[in-house]
Write a protein that holds these residues in place. Structure first.
Motif, PDB file in Angstrom:
ATOM      1  N   GLN A 153       0.825  -1.214   0.000  1.00  0.00           N
ATOM      2  CA  GLN A 153       0.000   0.000   0.000  1.00  0.00           C
ATOM      3  C   GLN A 153       0.861   1.267   0.000  1.00  0.00           C
ATOM      4  O   GLN A 153       0.537   2.246  -0.678  1.00  0.00           O
ATOM      5  CB  GLN A 153      -0.948  -0.005   1.201  1.00  0.00           C
ATOM      6  CG  GLN A 153      -2.015  -1.084   1.093  1.00  0.00           C
ATOM      7  CD  GLN A 153      -3.144  -0.875   2.098  1.00  0.00           C
ATOM      8  OE1 GLN A 153      -3.943   0.035   1.961  1.00  0.00           O
ATOM      9  NE2 GLN A 153      -3.199  -1.716   3.101  1.00  0.00           N
ATOM     10  N   VAL A 154       1.944   1.243   0.738  1.00  0.00           N
ATOM     11  CA  VAL A 154       2.832   2.414   0.735  1.00  0.00           C
ATOM     12  C   VAL A 154       3.473   2.571  -0.647  1.00  0.00           C
ATOM     13  O   VAL A 154       3.550   3.686  -1.202  1.00  0.00           O
ATOM     14  CB  VAL A 154       3.918   2.293   1.824  1.00  0.00           C
ATOM     15  CG1 VAL A 154       4.993   3.372   1.636  1.00  0.00           C
ATOM     16  CG2 VAL A 154       3.292   2.411   3.206  1.00  0.00           C
ATOM     17  N   TYR A 213      -1.591  10.920   2.565  1.00  0.00           N
ATOM     18  CA  TYR A 213      -1.928   9.722   1.786  1.00  0.00           C
ATOM     19  C   TYR A 213      -1.917   8.475   2.669  1.00  0.00           C
ATOM     20  O   TYR A 213      -2.766   7.601   2.525  1.00  0.00           O
ATOM     21  CB  TYR A 213      -0.927   9.540   0.635  1.00  0.00           C
ATOM     22  CG  TYR A 213      -0.975  10.626  -0.415  1.00  0.00           C
ATOM     23  CD1 TYR A 213      -2.180  11.246  -0.747  1.00  0.00           C
ATOM     24  CD2 TYR A 213       0.177  11.025  -1.089  1.00  0.00           C
ATOM     25  CE1 TYR A 213      -2.222  12.250  -1.721  1.00  0.00           C
ATOM     26  CE2 TYR A 213       0.140  12.015  -2.055  1.00  0.00           C
ATOM     27  CZ  TYR A 213      -1.054  12.628  -2.369  1.00  0.00           C
ATOM     28  OH  TYR A 213      -1.084  13.606  -3.322  1.00  0.00           O
ATOM     29  N   ILE A 214      -0.932   8.372   3.573  1.00  0.00           N
ATOM     30  CA  ILE A 214      -0.871   7.211   4.474  1.00  0.00           C
ATOM     31  C   ILE A 214      -2.115   7.186   5.370  1.00  0.00           C
ATOM     32  O   ILE A 214      -2.750   6.147   5.549  1.00  0.00           O
ATOM     33  CB  ILE A 214       0.411   7.255   5.333  1.00  0.00           C
ATOM     34  CG1 ILE A 214       1.646   7.003   4.453  1.00  0.00           C
ATOM     35  CG2 ILE A 214       0.348   6.233   6.464  1.00  0.00           C
ATOM     36  CD1 ILE A 214       2.971   7.206   5.171  1.00  0.00           C
ATOM     37  N   GLU A 215      -2.462   8.351   5.893  1.00  0.00           N
ATOM     38  CA  GLU A 215      -3.629   8.410   6.776  1.00  0.00           C
ATOM     39  C   GLU A 215      -4.903   8.002   6.042  1.00  0.00           C
ATOM     40  O   GLU A 215      -5.735   7.265   6.585  1.00  0.00           O
ATOM     41  CB  GLU A 215      -3.786   9.826   7.340  1.00  0.00           C
ATOM     42  CG  GLU A 215      -2.698  10.191   8.360  1.00  0.00           C
ATOM     43  CD  GLU A 215      -2.896  11.572   8.973  1.00  0.00           C
ATOM     44  OE1 GLU A 215      -2.359  11.794  10.067  1.00  0.00           O
ATOM     45  OE2 GLU A 215      -3.575  12.412   8.355  1.00  0.00           O
ATOM     46  N   GLU A 216      -5.039   8.483   4.813  1.00  0.00           N
ATOM     47  CA  GLU A 216      -6.258   8.173   4.061  1.00  0.00           C
ATOM     48  C   GLU A 216      -6.273   6.724   3.590  1.00  0.00           C
ATOM     49  O   GLU A 216      -7.317   6.071   3.594  1.00  0.00           O
ATOM     50  CB  GLU A 216      -6.378   9.123   2.858  1.00  0.00           C
ATOM     51  CG  GLU A 216      -6.693  10.561   3.281  1.00  0.00           C
ATOM     52  CD  GLU A 216      -6.841  11.519   2.118  1.00  0.00           C
ATOM     53  OE1 GLU A 216      -6.454  11.149   0.984  1.00  0.00           O
ATOM     54  OE2 GLU A 216      -7.326  12.641   2.343  1.00  0.00           O
ATOM     55  N   THR A 217      -5.102   6.226   3.192  1.00  0.00           N
ATOM     56  CA  THR A 217      -5.036   4.857   2.678  1.00  0.00           C
ATOM     57  C   THR A 217      -5.272   3.831   3.776  1.00  0.00           C
ATOM     58  O   THR A 217      -6.009   2.858   3.591  1.00  0.00           O
ATOM     59  CB  THR A 217      -3.657   4.604   2.026  1.00  0.00           C
ATOM     60  OG1 THR A 217      -3.457   5.562   0.993  1.00  0.00           O
ATOM     61  CG2 THR A 217      -3.578   3.200   1.432  1.00  0.00           C
ATOM     62  N   LEU A 218      -4.642   4.057   4.927  1.00  0.00           N
ATOM     63  CA  LEU A 218      -4.716   3.071   6.010  1.00  0.00           C
ATOM     64  C   LEU A 218      -5.760   3.428   7.060  1.00  0.00           C
ATOM     65  O   LEU A 218      -5.973   2.668   8.013  1.00  0.00           O
ATOM     66  CB  LEU A 218      -3.345   2.937   6.683  1.00  0.00           C
ATOM     67  CG  LEU A 218      -2.181   2.530   5.759  1.00  0.00           C
ATOM     68  CD1 LEU A 218      -0.881   2.467   6.545  1.00  0.00           C
ATOM     69  CD2 LEU A 218      -2.458   1.183   5.108  1.00  0.00           C
ATOM     70  N   ASN A 219      -6.382   4.591   6.886  1.00  0.00           N
ATOM     71  CA  ASN A 219      -7.374   5.066   7.849  1.00  0.00           C
ATOM     72  C   ASN A 219      -6.783   5.129   9.259  1.00  0.00           C
ATOM     73  O   ASN A 219      -7.330   4.572  10.222  1.00  0.00           O
ATOM     74  CB  ASN A 219      -8.614   4.168   7.832  1.00  0.00           C
ATOM     75  CG  ASN A 219      -9.788   4.813   8.549  1.00  0.00           C
ATOM     76  OD1 ASN A 219      -9.863   6.045   8.629  1.00  0.00           O
ATOM     77  ND2 ASN A 219     -10.696   4.009   9.081  1.00  0.00           N
ATOM     78  N   ALA A 243       2.259   1.645  -3.437  1.00  0.00           N
ATOM     79  CA  ALA A 243       1.230   2.100  -4.381  1.00  0.00           C
ATOM     80  C   ALA A 243       1.006   3.604  -4.273  1.00  0.00           C
ATOM     81  O   ALA A 243       0.905   4.320  -5.284  1.00  0.00           O
ATOM     82  CB  ALA A 243      -0.073   1.347  -4.116  1.00  0.00           C
ATOM     83  N   LEU A 244       0.963   4.107  -3.046  1.00  0.00           N
ATOM     84  CA  LEU A 244       0.734   5.559  -2.910  1.00  0.00           C
ATOM     85  C   LEU A 244       1.964   6.362  -3.338  1.00  0.00           C
ATOM     86  O   LEU A 244       1.841   7.497  -3.806  1.00  0.00           O
ATOM     87  CB  LEU A 244       0.274   5.916  -1.498  1.00  0.00           C
ATOM     88  CG  LEU A 244       1.224   5.826  -0.317  1.00  0.00           C
ATOM     89  CD1 LEU A 244       2.036   7.100  -0.155  1.00  0.00           C
ATOM     90  CD2 LEU A 244       0.423   5.577   0.962  1.00  0.00           C
ATOM     91  N   THR A 273       1.507   6.415  -7.225  1.00  0.00           N
ATOM     92  CA  THR A 273       0.427   7.262  -7.738  1.00  0.00           C
ATOM     93  C   THR A 273       0.570   8.702  -7.251  1.00  0.00           C
ATOM     94  O   THR A 273       0.308   9.641  -7.994  1.00  0.00           O
ATOM     95  CB  THR A 273      -0.941   6.717  -7.318  1.00  0.00           C
ATOM     96  OG1 THR A 273      -0.971   6.618  -5.892  1.00  0.00           O
ATOM     97  CG2 THR A 273      -1.199   5.360  -7.915  1.00  0.00           C
TER      98      THR A 273
END
Lengths: 99, 407
Positions: free
Chosen positions: A10-11, A49-55, A13-14, A17
């Motif tokens: 996930q990291v 982005y980390i906060e939004e991706t991983l909530n 990927a962000l 992008t």
């Protein structure tokens, strides 16, 4: 700290992008500034982005010690772990509505 | 006093993303207006029409520059690249001079970013989660600052904002400053991006087209009896203005001469400019350019297809020039690109001069009685075009006109 493969994916990927970093550059030892070309503005956005991706909620102060991509993986993993230990968020909206 | 010449032009419009494509579309009588049925979801919005620019590639702008850009800054930067290339100027250090100035603006900061910015602000009850670059897309000088970054320019920069007359003001100010000898080169223009709130601004005051939602190709119809309002569009226009001295010294080719212009506020009504104040600005523009009314071959009208504005402008043009003046508006083709329209129309005027053809008003089937009194162009009209007066008017009572001459 062991970082799950899911976090790494996930990291990465962000990073691809959000900052248009080619996959081949995304190795754990890559430095954010020197190897990946990020700067202080990018660092702020990376946290978002980390906060939004991983909530999760990431402590911004911890950025000072983040130098490599591996540091980002660890930061993300720890933030996720801390989140799972936190009590439920207060009922902020209801409190607002009662005012 | 220094003469001022246009040496390069760059355009982004609903008819194409370069000057050649835009003018080809104008000559062919095409329109960039299309239906936006997805806007039906917005309560209180009744105009579902817009004229977007075609898709484009922004990868030539580095990410670290592009990250601070909204769509309007991207379009303006790409238009600036085109204008510089035509002028024979390269982006980068060679541009940097204390006697070079960027003047560019937009109606407001990015409406797309404003929407996402405030949506998140309200959802989060604070600034949590805002991206670091959001403000750079909504600040009032976003277009000018981002173009400067894109072309690696270090120097003087101004960012006027007067809605639909923004880029005309940029061009006139550039002319004034070069003429006065304060600068040798001005990179001037404006840009705006299409967003449903841009349509809503006009829809709220019943100035946007509503009855042609299912017939977009005939929706924008300046001066026509069946007009019902404007159609918003987007784009960017950039012109390189240079003093005769610096242009000649480097052997550049002039495309046209900027002869003058003026910007004046009528100070009476926010939305309803009057024919009298329009006449005042055109007469003052003529005076400042040293041209007489009989020396003007064509008036490029602002005429956006609103019921009030078109009639007032026709009456004003007739009052200044008489009933034989050739007049057209390009809003039927391009839609109304707001802060970009003055520069895009100036570019079209230069192309009309160069190609000796006047572009007519699209969708002008029957001239409205209140719009009579001038010679409305309904077909492409071959003509030697020596001098053009181009009008642009804006909310706030902002009236502008620009004088462009052949070389």
């Amino acid at each position: 700290m062991t970082v799950s493969s899911n976090i790494i994916e996930q990291v990465n990927a962000l990073m691809k992008t959000g900052f248009e970093i080619p996959a081949e550059k995304l190795v754990p030892t890559a430095t954010l500034v020197g190897d990946l070309g990020l700067d202080s503005l990018d660092a702020v956005d990376m946290l978002v982005y980390i906060e939004e991706t991983l909530n999760v909620k990431v402590e911004g102060e911890r950025l000072a010690n983040v130098k490599t991509l591996q540091d980002v993986y660890v930061l993300a993993q720890e933030s996720l772990s801390n989140e799972s230990l936190q009590p439920q968020a207060p009922l902020h909206l209801e409190a607002q509505g009662s005012q | 006093m220094n003469k001022v010449f246009v040496t390069g032009m760059g355009a982004f419009s609903s008819l194409g993303n370069d000057v050649g494509s835009m003018f080809a579309g104008l000559r062919e009588g095409r329109t960039g207006v299309r239906a936006f049925p997805e806007w039906r979801q917005y309560n209180g919005l009744y105009s579902h029409l817009g004229a977007p620019a075609p898709a484009y590639d922004v990868m030539k702008i580095p990410r670290t520059v592009r990250r601070a850009m909204s769509r309007m800054s991207e379009m303006a930067s790409l238009a600036a690249f085109e204008a510089l290339a035509q002028a024979g100027l390269a982006p980068g250090a060679a541009l940097n001079s204390p006697r070079t100035l960027i003047i560019m603006g937009s109606t407001s900061g990015s409406p797309f970013t404003l929407e996402t910015y405030f949506r998140k602000l309200f959802e989060k009850h604070g600034p949590e989660g805002q991206l670091s670059t959001s403000f750079f897309k909504v600040m009032n000088h976003s277009v000018a600052a981002n173009v400067a970054a894109a072309i690696e320019f270090n120097g003087a920069l101004l960012s006027p904002a007067s809605a639909c007359s923004t880029s005309t003001q940029s061009l006139i100010l550039g002319w004034e400053l070069i003429k006065a000898g304060l600068y040798d080169r001005v990179i001037a223009g404006g840009a705006d991006e299409l967003h449903y709130m841009s349509a809503a601004i006009f829809d709220i005051v019943q100035a946007a087209s509503r009855t042609y939602n299912d017939r977009p190709e005939i929706a924008s119809r300046p001066f026509d009896k069946k007009r019902d309002g404007l159609v918003v569009s987007e784009g960017a226009g950039v012109l390189i203005l240079e003093s005769e001295k610096i242009m000649s010294a480097r052997g550049a080719t002039p495309l046209a001469e900027i002869r003058g212009g003026t910007y004046q506020c009528d100070g009476t009504h926010m939305t309803q400019s009057s024919a009298e104040t329009m006449m005042t600005v055109m007469r003052e523009g003529l005076t400042r350019s040293g041209l007489k009314p009989e020396e003007i071959d064509y008036v490029n009208a602002h005429a956006t297809a609103t019921t009030h504005g078109d009639g007032e402008e026709a009456r004003a043009i007739s009052g200044v020039f008489g009933s034989d003046m050739a007049v057209s508006s390009l809003k039927g083709h391009l839609g109304h690109s707001l802060a970009a329209c003055g520069a895009l129309e100036a570019i079209a005027c230069v192309e009309m001069i160069k190609s000796s053809v006047l572009i007519p008003t699209r969708n002008l089937d029957e001239v409205a009685p209140e719009c009579e009194g001038v010679r409305h162009l309904k077909v492409n009209t071959p003509a030697r075009v020596r001098n053009i007066l181009s009008n642009n008017f804006a909310f706030g009572g902002m009236n502008t006109c620009l004088l462009i001459s052949e070389v």
